[in-house]
Enzyme design. Structure first.
Site, PDB file in Angstrom:
ATOM      1  N   ASN A 165       0.121   9.568  10.687  1.00 31.05           N
ATOM      2  CA  ASN A 165       1.248  10.046  10.635  1.00 31.05           C
ATOM      3  C   ASN A 165       2.040  10.154  12.321  1.00 31.05           C
ATOM      4  OD1 ASN A 165       1.053  11.229   7.797  1.00 31.05           O
ATOM      5  ND2 ASN A 165       1.380  13.091   8.488  1.00 31.05           N
ATOM      6  N   GLU A 180       1.000  -0.942   0.277  1.00 30.70           N
ATOM      7  CA  GLU A 180      -0.202  -0.132  -0.246  1.00 30.70           C
ATOM      8  C   GLU A 180       0.930   0.983  -0.389  1.00 30.70           C
ATOM      9  OE1 GLU A 180      -2.571   0.321   3.390  1.00 30.70           O
ATOM     10  OE2 GLU A 180      -3.990   1.631   3.059  1.00 30.70           O
TER      11      GLU A 180
END
Ligand SMILES: Cc1cc2nc3c(=O)[nH]c(=O)nc-3n(C[C@H](O)[C@H](O)[C@H](O)COP(=O)(O)OP(=O)(O)OC[C@H]3O[C@@H](n4cnc5c(N)ncnc54)[C@H](O)[C@@H]3O)c2cc1C
Length: 400
Positions: free
Chosen positions: A386, A244
């Site tokens: 993140n 991915e």
């Protein structure tokens, strides 16, 4: 380390550049460039044009229609695709379930699913996340119990992107509740038409229907839909998540958006001059360009390293690409919002007085600026948030 392209790589890039611009309909590419939502048919049309030219699944094994490309060629492909504003081939098919079936599926599963997956005759969606199991995916609770030679699946998946269009869903399900949490998970393929499945839309902050909740209420799944071995699903999921990350920085996309913001700023009046004549605005563009160049060089370093390492193993530097890439994608949508200025405010047609026939005061492109800005809050969350990427950097690079 040599970051220059060879003459062969430049010729390869130019061929792709020409193909993407000439063969993928301009109207579809315009929607992508303007950040508008694509409908199902747009995605299928573009995907099949790429597949007919062998360009939808270059990352697959050659035996199943992939390309024996070098890391540099793969990089150029992704870059050119994004710069030409071509919709990415459906990620769930190409980067997720396809490679998993090719690597771990039975011969029968390969024959049944791979050609149809490559051509988007089957539209897949990803059933991994659940309420309470996102970053901590291994805590997932959707269960698959064996009964009368079938799996009976019960539970709920969350955030299922484009599940409303999907024919099939690939799911992580719990097949052993007693085992350590990563050890009791299996990878199942489920036909979305099976009785007991309910898809409920989730409307996101930009007003779009992109994600869904999917409920499984005693859904019967044939045992032959298990991929690989029972209770080994976590290994296959890790393989899938590494795939991915390919092209996650989306540098080509940010470059395309930045170029567009500059062009529009030259056409946009602000206080008796164009926005482009505003030094402060140009300084912000320059900052973004510098950030993007630095990111591009980092990406090239990762690519150059891949020339010498096992290309299937993700480079921990891809966490840096994810963080900076998503921040820059968000910054370019913010810049476009600023260029649109007050015209970015939504002016829904149903709010206009009856008989209203005045021409619009705002340029047409401006009405996509705010939805795009809001929609892109997602890029720092999905594909591993993140914060999670920072944890990876802390462990892999800093040894913390
Ligand atoms: C638009 C969109 C589309 C998506 N599409 C799909 C899809 O098609 N299929 C699918 O399966 N999933 C999909 N997801 C789900 C996505 O993978 C999860 O949202 C993501 O993994 C985060 O999980 P969560 O939402 O449960 O948040 P949580 O894991 O609950 O995290 C909440 C916050 O806490 C932070 N956090 C969590 N753990 C830590 C930690 N250990 N250290 C520091 N900070 C931490 C996170 O970074 C985040 O800011 C999608 C998500 C979005 C937003």
């Amino acid at each position: 380390m040599d970051l220059r392209f060879t003459p062969e790589e430049i010729a390869f890039r130019d061929d792709l550049r020409r193909f993407f611009r000439e063969k993928v309909p301009a109207e579809i590419r315009r929607k992508v460039a303007e950040g508008r939502h694509l409908d199902r048919e747009d995605i299928i049309t573009s995907h099949r044009i790429l597949n007919a030219a062998g360009l939808a699944t270059p990352n697959w094994p050659v035996a199943w229609g992939g390309k024996d490309w070098s890391p540099v060629q793969r990089y150029l492909y992704t870059e050119e695709l994004q710069r030409a504003a071509v919709p990415l081939p459906l990620q769930f098919n190409v980067f997720m379930v396809g490679p998993v079936i090719a690597a771990f599926g039975s011969e029968e599963q390969k024959r049944k699913f791979l050609p149809a997956t490559a051509n988007l005759d089957i539209w897949w969606c990803q059933g991994f996340s659940e309420p309470g199991a996102g970053s901590d995916l291994a805590s997932l609770r959707t269960s698959a119990e064996k009964r009368d030679g079938k799996y009976i699946v019960s539970g709920q998946k969350a955030w299922t992107t484009l599940g409303q269009h999907a024919d099939w869903i690939f799911c992580l399900v719990r097949t052993d509740k007693e085992a350590k949490k990563q050890r009791g998970i299996s990878f199942l393929l489920i036909d979305m038409k099976t009785p007991g499945i309910t898809v409920r839309p989730v409307i996101t902050i930009d007003g779009a229907h992109e994600v869904n909740e999917v409920f499984f209420d005693d859904v019967e799944v044939p045992m032959e839909n298990l991929v690989g071995e029972e209770n080994r699903g976590w290994d296959y999921a890790k393989f899938l998540l590494a795939n991915e990350r390919t092209g996650i920085a989306r540098i080509g996309l940010s470059k395309q958006r930045l170029a567009r913001a500059k062009r529009l700023a030259r056409e946009t009046e602000a206080g008796g001059r164009t926005l482009w004549e505003d030094g402060d605005f140009r300084r912000r563009v320059a900052e973004l360009e510098v950030g993007l160049k630095a990111l591009e060089i980092t990406q090239m370093r990762v690519v150059a390293n891949q020339r010498h390492r096992d290309a299937d193993k993700p480079d921990p530097a891809s966490s840096i690409l994810k963080i900076k890439g998503s921040e820059l994608q968000q910054a370019t949508t913010e810049l476009l919002l600023e260029v649109a200025g007050p015209y970015a405010l939504p002016a829904p047609e149903h709010d206009r007085p009856e008989g209203w026939n005045e021409p619009a005061v705002s340029p047409e492109w401006a009405d996509a600026a705010a939805p795009l800005y809001f929609n892109y809050r997602k890029v720092s969350i999905y594909g591993g948030s993140n914060e999670i990427q920072r944890n990876i950097i802390a462990k892999a690079f800093l040894g913390l």
